[in-house]
Design a protein around this motif. Structure first.
Motif, mmCIF file in Angstrom:
data_model
loop_
_atom_site.group_PDB
_atom_site.id
_atom_site.type_symbol
_atom_site.label_atom_id
_atom_site.label_comp_id
_atom_site.label_asym_id
_atom_site.label_seq_id
_atom_site.Cartn_x
_atom_site.Cartn_y
_atom_site.Cartn_z
ATOM 1 N N GLY A 154 30.089 35.350 47.341
ATOM 2 C CA GLY A 154 31.298 34.551 47.529
ATOM 3 C C GLY A 154 31.038 33.125 47.935
ATOM 4 O O GLY A 154 31.989 32.361 48.128
ATOM 5 N N ASN A 155 29.765 32.745 48.044
ATOM 6 C CA ASN A 155 29.426 31.396 48.517
ATOM 7 C C ASN A 155 28.658 30.566 47.494
ATOM 8 O O ASN A 155 28.193 29.473 47.797
ATOM 9 C CB ASN A 155 28.609 31.504 49.808
ATOM 10 C CG ASN A 155 29.421 32.128 50.931
ATOM 11 O OD1 ASN A 155 30.323 31.493 51.471
ATOM 12 N ND2 ASN A 155 29.121 33.384 51.270
ATOM 13 N N LEU B 108 33.853 30.022 46.061
ATOM 14 C CA LEU B 108 34.363 31.393 45.967
ATOM 15 C C LEU B 108 34.742 31.741 44.534
ATOM 16 O O LEU B 108 34.337 32.788 44.021
ATOM 17 C CB LEU B 108 35.574 31.566 46.886
ATOM 18 C CG LEU B 108 36.273 32.932 46.803
ATOM 19 C CD1 LEU B 108 35.347 34.047 47.273
ATOM 20 C CD2 LEU B 108 37.566 32.930 47.611
ATOM 21 N N ILE B 109 35.505 30.879 43.876
ATOM 22 C CA ILE B 109 35.962 31.230 42.528
ATOM 23 C C ILE B 109 34.808 31.195 41.530
ATOM 24 O O ILE B 109 34.788 31.970 40.568
ATOM 25 C CB ILE B 109 37.129 30.340 42.055
ATOM 26 C CG1 ILE B 109 36.703 28.881 41.898
ATOM 27 C CG2 ILE B 109 38.324 30.483 42.975
ATOM 28 C CD1 ILE B 109 37.714 28.063 41.121
ATOM 29 N N LYS B 110 33.831 30.320 41.739
ATOM 30 C CA LYS B 110 32.662 30.307 40.857
ATOM 31 C C LYS B 110 31.878 31.610 41.014
ATOM 32 O O LYS B 110 31.438 32.219 40.030
ATOM 33 C CB LYS B 110 31.767 29.107 41.147
ATOM 34 C CG LYS B 110 30.641 28.901 40.143
ATOM 35 C CD LYS B 110 29.952 27.572 40.382
ATOM 36 C CE LYS B 110 28.889 27.291 39.314
ATOM 37 N NZ LYS B 110 27.756 28.217 39.379
ATOM 38 N N GLU C 147 31.514 34.526 37.952
ATOM 39 C CA GLU C 147 30.204 34.739 37.337
ATOM 40 C C GLU C 147 29.497 36.010 37.797
ATOM 41 O O GLU C 147 28.414 36.340 37.301
ATOM 42 C CB GLU C 147 29.311 33.523 37.610
ATOM 43 C CG GLU C 147 29.845 32.236 36.981
ATOM 44 C CD GLU C 147 28.975 31.027 37.294
ATOM 45 O OE1 GLU C 147 28.101 31.145 38.181
ATOM 46 O OE2 GLU C 147 29.172 29.976 36.653
ATOM 47 N N ALA C 148 30.081 36.747 38.724
ATOM 48 C CA ALA C 148 29.393 37.896 39.313
ATOM 49 C C ALA C 148 29.183 39.035 38.327
ATOM 50 O O ALA C 148 28.202 39.775 38.420
ATOM 51 C CB ALA C 148 30.173 38.403 40.524
ATOM 52 N N ILE C 149 30.071 39.180 37.386
ATOM 53 C CA ILE C 149 30.093 40.375 36.548
ATOM 54 C C ILE C 149 30.296 39.969 35.096
ATOM 55 O O ILE C 149 30.960 38.965 34.814
ATOM 56 C CB ILE C 149 31.225 41.315 37.036
ATOM 57 C CG1 ILE C 149 31.037 42.736 36.548
ATOM 58 C CG2 ILE C 149 32.588 40.793 36.664
ATOM 59 C CD1 ILE C 149 31.947 43.728 37.267
ATOM 60 N N ASP C 150 29.710 40.706 34.185
ATOM 61 C CA ASP C 150 29.912 40.463 32.756
ATOM 62 C C ASP C 150 31.294 40.977 32.391
ATOM 63 O O ASP C 150 31.512 42.177 32.225
ATOM 64 C CB ASP C 150 28.840 41.191 31.944
ATOM 65 C CG ASP C 150 28.887 40.846 30.462
ATOM 66 O OD1 ASP C 150 29.980 40.534 29.953
ATOM 67 O OD2 ASP C 150 27.826 40.897 29.805
ATOM 68 N N PHE D 23 35.111 29.186 33.851
ATOM 69 C CA PHE D 23 33.848 29.784 34.286
ATOM 70 C C PHE D 23 33.621 31.175 33.684
ATOM 71 O O PHE D 23 32.556 31.761 33.857
ATOM 72 C CB PHE D 23 33.799 29.894 35.814
ATOM 73 C CG PHE D 23 33.398 28.634 36.519
ATOM 74 C CD1 PHE D 23 32.265 27.930 36.130
ATOM 75 C CD2 PHE D 23 34.140 28.148 37.588
ATOM 76 C CE1 PHE D 23 31.888 26.776 36.798
ATOM 77 C CE2 PHE D 23 33.768 26.997 38.255
ATOM 78 C CZ PHE D 23 32.632 26.298 37.852
ATOM 79 N N GLY D 24 34.627 31.695 33.000
ATOM 80 C CA GLY D 24 34.489 33.014 32.379
ATOM 81 C C GLY D 24 35.070 34.146 33.189
ATOM 82 O O GLY D 24 34.863 35.322 32.857
ATOM 83 N N GLY D 25 35.811 33.828 34.258
ATOM 84 C CA GLY D 25 36.426 34.872 35.068
ATOM 85 C C GLY D 25 37.466 35.652 34.286
ATOM 86 O O GLY D 25 38.110 35.119 33.380
#
Length: 817
Positions: free
Chosen positions: A628-629, A710-712, A716-719, A756-758
């Motif tokens: 988240g950071n 946070l939003i980045k 990007e955390a998950i495909d 960002f692809g969210g």
């Protein structure tokens, strides 16, 4: 479109059909006040019908018995008029719910004396209903879906699967009824039930009488029973309205009742001709789908698309004003709010009363053009004024949406209801294409563009791709707990995981991570085997008949949805607590392997003690690098973890339909349910506390680098194409979104996240101070709405664990945005 009505339009007269507009708004308020203040009641009628039908038709094919039960409910349940011109209720009592014991009866024996919470809060079970439940328990014990599932598992694998669910490895989703996504409402609106009768009767007549066609013939004759029942159901309301009108002296009330009767004589049997008929036809269809199996994710889909031609026709012809349409939508919102179900305490904890009646707005048409409509803006205005938790609105965001439309979206969000949630339309289309390209007939681009949200945050093809929640719902945080206990559950003291070794002997982080992957493999091996058998149990015990006919493919194939009859059949494994697992693994890496400030043995002792006497170590765990950071190394590991989870899940082989099934990564309220079944974790969380919501949300209080970071991280955390869904919560102080600059800030944030692809993002716009006060003074906040997962709920009616988790979420004020 500006939905603020001009003075001219407010006084404009229109035919308005026969509705008594003089009292309409007062009736809306009265109806909602009743639902907000009256306890929900479990109606005994379905239980009576269930026992009678199964006794009378013993030995008949199960689809036929299910059809006869559906018929009995629709043609014999008590019906009534309550002042809402859109008629039809699920049960024979106001604010009523049904029991669905065919899925599971254990709660009847174990929880009868417990307080019960349904979609609107407290639920009452009258004495008569309790007696029927006890009788039903005896009749159905050993015959339910979950019983059949567990019996098949034990017979095939030589052990009971119950210990795995009790340890919190997964939730047995077969134990509860499930919604099926987005039915083809437009089919009924534009062609009517009579058209379906003719089609199915023709197919039944032309199907050869061979043993190979036995199931097809049984399904067709069962479908005809349900179609006839749907028509008789609407005609019952016509008869009641006529009878009531004959006794009414007020000419305006009489006119409304007679029009209701006329409409119910026509729809849904025949095509709707105008918006007034269409809204009633839609409601009867939606209600009948819910009657067959009331559960989360009976979702209306792209309502603003299939209802728009009827809306436009009436507006253009002067039959209705926009203000009158708005009032009609309010009446419809009341109907959605009233639908509820109860299937035991664990179900109440995992879903928090969510009924998943998601309406999708925005998106594109078959040619890729902006598909947003004026009607959808009125739907947003309806939600602003109604402050309702159902239906729930979902925006398919894309950059072609008009600025005025997005301003209305922002107005709705900052109204505090947490609606609409945002899905990235481009990602959803890519995901849909990727998922169904593997199917024998592939998927067309037009169908992929006709995607919609169902239930919480899942997506599928409208009218063609029902889902069955076939997979059990795994808890990834449990994997870490099992690694640190070499496969033994510290809560149940049972050996449920793989023996991955004594964690104090792991010399490197990669040794630890290999153990994590070993536990993941064990979890998915068990849950997938149990899940695939659960689909067979559903097919044997509770096959859908009417709602199968509401999906493209089932009639053509002569197969119900449980058998894979829909054009795009899909299953829906919901995976929870990925961030807790990743953060816990990262904390061990940081404290034990990188900085070496604590040994594995010391950490395990602290966890077993629930950090009592280890407060300093707990703070170190909490302060360790977290998701988240936008920390590069953290982000890389979270991505690696989710990638490995996906690969290990799919290494177990195809789903029950023979296809590759993507995981849906989100929480509903499983994070609260599983949290109560787990000990302390290395991320600093204490035993029994709710896990982190969503799948890419930050652990409450650990996102310290601001909203952009946070939003980045979330995006990007998950495909988001490989996974079936993800889930991201953001909490704002209401002051941040005030005024033109606040609207600009929110629209910019949504755009950035999607760039960002969210895949998914949703917002709570209520302060923690307000929530804390609501906990202390619930009567003063009865209609306070918060966003939980992919749904909204009345805050004071939530389980305390969920309330506390929402309060702890980081609140972004002007100084942090």
């Amino acid at each position: 479109m500006n939905t603020t009505l001009s003075a001219k339009e407010e006084t404009q007269t229109a035919a308005g059909y026969g509705i008594n507009w003089d009292t309409a708004e007062d009736r809306v308020k009265e109806l909602k006040n009743f639902l907000m203040n009256a306890p929900q009641i479990m109606d005994p009628e379905r239980l009576k019908f269930l026992n009678e039908i199964y006794e009378k038709h013993q030995g008949e094919p199960v689809v036929y018995i299910r059809a006869k039960l559906f018929e009995r409910v629709l043609t014999q349940k008590k019906i009534f008029l309550d002042g809402n011109p859109i008629v039809g209720t699920l049960t024979g009592v106001r604010a009523g719910v049904y029991a669905y014991p065919e899925w599971n009866v254990s709660w009847i024996k174990e929880e009868m004396q417990m307080a019960k919470m349904a979609s609107l809060g407290e639920m009452k079970i009258p004495a008569e209903t309790q007696e029927l439940l006890e009788k039903t328990y005896k009749l159905w014990k050993g015959r339910t879906c979950v019983d059949q599932n567990n019996t098949m598992y034990k017979e095939k694998y030589g052990e009971s699967a119950k210990k795995y669910a009790k340890a919190g490895m997964y939730y047995e989703n077969v134990s509860v009824a499930s919604g099926s996504g987005i039915a083809d409402y437009g089919l009924v609106l534009n062609k009517g039930i009579r058209h379906l009768i003719e089609e199915v009767r023709t197919r039944l007549t032309e199907t050869q009488n061979t043993l190979a066609n036995r199931d097809k013939i049984d399904l067709y004759r069962s479908m005809l029973i349900t179609f006839d029942a749907v028509i008789k159901h609407s005609h019952r309301y016509a008869d009641l309205a006529e009878k009531t009108a004959a006794e009414e002296s007020d000419p305006k009330v009489k006119a409304e009742l007679l029009e209701i009767a006329e409409i119910c004589r026509r729809v849904p049997e025949h095509p709707a001709r105008n918006f007034r008929e269409a809204i009633q036809s839609f409601w009867f269809t939606h209600l009948c789908v819910a009657t067959e199996q009331m559960a989360c994710a009976v979702s209306p889909g792209r309502y603003g698309q299939y209802m728009y031609p009827f809306f436009k026709k009436d507006i253009d012809e002067g039959n209705l004003t926009r203000e009158q349409v708005l009032t009609m939508l309010k009446f419809q919102w009341i109907r959605h709010l009233e639908l509820g179900e109860y299937q035991g305490n664990s179900y109440a904890l995992t879903l928090s009363g969510h009924t998943g009646q998601s309406m999708t707005i925005g998106g594109v048409d078959k040619d890729g053009r902006d598909a947003s409509t004026e009607l959808e803006e009125l739907m947003l205005e309806t939600q602003i004024q109604m402050k309702s938790i159902q239906p729930t609105l979902t925006l398919l965001y894309h950059p072609k949406l008009k600025e005025s439309y997005m301003q209305k979206v922002v107005e709705c969000i900052r109204g505090g209801s947490g609606q609409p949630q945002i899905l990235n339309n481009n990602v959803v289309i890519q995901r849909t294409l990727a998922r169904f390209a593997q199917y024998p007939d592939g998927i067309t681009l037009e169908d992929a563009r006709n995607c919609g949200n169902y239930g919480c945050v899942s997506t599928g093809v409208c009218g063609k791709g029902s889902f069955i929640t076939q997979e059990d719902q795994p808890c990834l945080a449990k994997v870490v707990e099992l690694v640190l206990n070499n496969g033994k559950c510290p809560v149940t003291k049972k050996m449920v995981g793989a023996e991955t070794g004594d964690p104090t002997t792991f010399e490197t982080f990669e040794d630890l991570y290999e153990a994590v992957k070993g536990q993941l493999d064990n979890l998915f091996r068990i849950s997938r085997a149990h899940s695939d058998l659960s689909q067979m149990a559903r097919l044997q015990v509770v096959p859908s008949v009417f709602r199968s006919a509401m999906y493209d493919g089932c009639i053509e194939k002569g197969m119900c949805e449980e058998a894979g009859g829909t054009r795009y059949p899909q299953v829906n494994p919901i995976m929870t607590a990925g961030v807790d697992a990743a953060n816990s693994i990262l904390a061990i890496k940081h404290l034990v392997y990188d900085t070496k400030v604590v040994t594995m043995d010391e950490l395990i002792k602290a966890l077993k003690a629930n950090f009592e006497g280890y407060e300093e170590l707990r703070q170190m765990c909490f302060d360790a690098p977290k998701h988240g950071n936008d920390y590069e190394d953290v982000q890389a590991f979270v991505q690696r973890f989710y990638r490995d989870v996906d690969e290990i899940h799919h290494a177990q082989g195809p789903d029950c339909f023979g296809q590759r099934t993507p995981l849906d990564a989100y929480s509903l309220s499983y994070h609260n349910y599983f949290g109560g079944m787990m000990g302390a974790l290395p991320n600093g969380r204490k035993a029994g506390v709710a896990l982190t919501d969503g799948s890419v949300s930050a652990m409450p209080g650990t996102d310290k680098e601001g909203i952009t970071a946070l939003i980045k991280s979330g995006a990007e955390a998950i495909d988001t194409v490989r996974y079936g869904a993800n889930h991201f919560n953001v909490k704002f102080s209401p002051s941040v979104l005030e005024g033109p600059q606040g609207a600009k800030t929110l629209i910019s944030l949504i755009k950035t996240y999607c760039d960002f692809g969210g895949s998914h993002i949703q917002f709570n716009c209520v302060s923690s101070d307000t929530l804390k006060d609501a906990q202390q003074n619930p009567k003063d906040y009865s209609d306070l709405i918060v966003r939980v997962a992919g749904f909204s709920a009345y805050f004071t009616r939530l389980d305390c664990g969920v309330q506390n988790e929402i309060i702890k979420r980081t609140e972004y004020d002007a100084g942090r945005c």
